[in-house]
Design an enzyme around this catalytic site. Structure first.
Site, short mmCIF file in Angstrom:
data_model
loop_
_atom_site.label_atom_id
_atom_site.label_comp_id
_atom_site.label_asym_id
_atom_site.label_seq_id
_atom_site.Cartn_x
_atom_site.Cartn_y
_atom_site.Cartn_z
N HIS A 62 0.82 -1.22 0.00
CA HIS A 62 0.00 0.00 0.00
C HIS A 62 0.85 1.27 0.00
CE1 HIS A 62 0.10 0.98 4.43
NE2 HIS A 62 0.18 -0.32 4.60
N ASP A 168 5.75 1.70 7.13
CA ASP A 168 4.43 1.14 6.84
C ASP A 168 3.76 2.06 5.82
OD1 ASP A 168 1.91 0.02 6.85
OD2 ASP A 168 1.41 0.69 8.89
N GLU A 198 -5.27 1.61 2.37
CA GLU A 198 -5.14 0.41 3.22
C GLU A 198 -5.39 0.76 4.67
OE1 GLU A 198 -3.21 -2.60 5.82
OE2 GLU A 198 -2.86 -0.45 5.72
ZN ZN Z 1 0.66 -1.25 6.41
CO CO Z 2 -0.42 0.35 8.78
#
Ligand code: ZN
Ligand code: CO
Length: 336
Positions: A62, A168, A198
């Site tokens: 993502h 992330d 996401e």
């Molecule tokens: Zn993630």
């Molecule tokens: Co995350």
């Protein structure tokens, strides 16, 4: 891969505003794939064609990052915000965020909510925090209701450890780009899917899966390393290899996909660990639950301080993840 990761974490992209990340990824991946398109939700879908009779394998990372969205600007120009994604308020005090137009904001908290240093009292809820964007009035505020911001970007390497605000999932995006660059004559059609939204409910992966109609789907995302002081013991450590997902809070990985990944890692001598995570989920959940169901799993990068302004991963785990995915997608896929 590290130079690309540094550029990725500096690119603005809170959930719903992934356009700059998509533009960057499109430029980087174009020389290595046969087709690129973007779907209606904003997912970037790049295809590397394989041999006749191969399967359709979808890899998903993502593009969006955790952020905040302005919900109110008061007469003095202070902003109230709501979280975009799973962001706790523990990390907010004096945190810097950046808006698409370059505006910087700094978090403050209402005076009555400030606790003594070292106090174990509860962290104030979102309603008690405000964002100072240097304005003196609502009229001169450089941002308005509806504007999104993400943590101020930084990147630093120290030994094999990599620090940034959006590992992330820019670390996953970097791994996908690395696989695309190294992939030659795969047995399968390989779809590199860079998803949107996401962090607000694995939404992009769902529409992308309907579009691609993959035989197998694998999400590439961070997981939580449990090798910090007094962490819950999960057997996930930074630097110990790519994590092959068994389950998280949102899914149980398809047994055949999980085993095929394990066998690939064993055969190729790629370091791996098994992931059983009591929290969170990834795009693999949406892939798995799309259409009439899709065999899906995930390859994860162990990370610390996920959803904060400073997340940590290990370079060697990213390399292991890229090696594992590359080996998996270029050979014929058979699921037990
Ligand atoms: Zn993630
Ligand atoms: Co995350």
């Amino acid at each position: 891969m590290i130079a690309l990761l540094e550029k990725l974490v500096h690119t603005f992209g809170p959930s719903g505003q992934e356009q700059a990340v998509a533009a960057f990824v499109q430029t980087e991946i174009a020389p290595y794939v046969d087709d690129i398109r973007q779907d209606a939700l904003g997912n970037l879908i790049a295809l590397k064609r394989g041999q006749a009779g191969g399967k359709k394998v979808m890899l998903a990372a993502h593009m969006d990052e955790i952020g905040v969205l302005v919900s109110h600007v008061d007469e003095k120009g202070f902003c109230r915000v709501r979280p975009l994604g799973g962001l706790g308020t523990l990390v907010l005090l004096s945190s810097r965020v950046r808006f698409a137009n370059g505006t910087i904001g700094v978090f403050g908290v209402e005076r009555e909510e400030r606790k003594r240093p070292g106090s174990s009292e509860e962290v104030p809820p979102w309603e008690k925090w405000y964002l100072d964007v240097g304005a003196t009035s609502k009229e001169d505020a450089p941002v308005q209701v509806g504007d999104a911001a993400a943590f101020y970007p930084f990147f630093h390497q120290q030994g094999s450890r990599l620090f940034a605000q959006s590992m992330d999932d820019r670390s996953g995006c970097a791994v996908l780009l690395e696989v695309a660059k190294r992939l030659k004559k795969p047995a399968n059609d390989v779809y590199f899917v860079f998803t949107v939204q996401e962090e607000v409910g694995t939404k992009g992966a769902m529409t992308a899966t309907y579009g691609v109609q993959p035989d197998v789907g694998i999400a590439v995302d961070v997981t939580i390393g449990s090798d910090t002081p007094k962490a819950m013991q999960l057997g996930l450590a930074l630097g110990q290899g790519a994590a092959i997902k068994v389950m998280d809070r949102g899914m149980i990985a398809h047994y055949g996909v999980r085993q095929a990944l394990v066998e690939t890692a064993e055969t190729a001598g790629i370091p791996y660990q098994l992931e059983v995570l009591p929290w969170g989920t990834t795009d693999a959940r949406s892939i798995q639950l799309s259409r009439e169901g899709v065999p899906a799993g995930a390859v994860s990068i162990p990370s610390r301080y996920v959803h904060s302004k400073a997340e940590v991963v290990d370079e060697n785990d990213m390399i292991a993840a890229a090696d594992l995915l590359l080996t998996f997608v270029r050979q014929p896929v058979t699921l037990g």
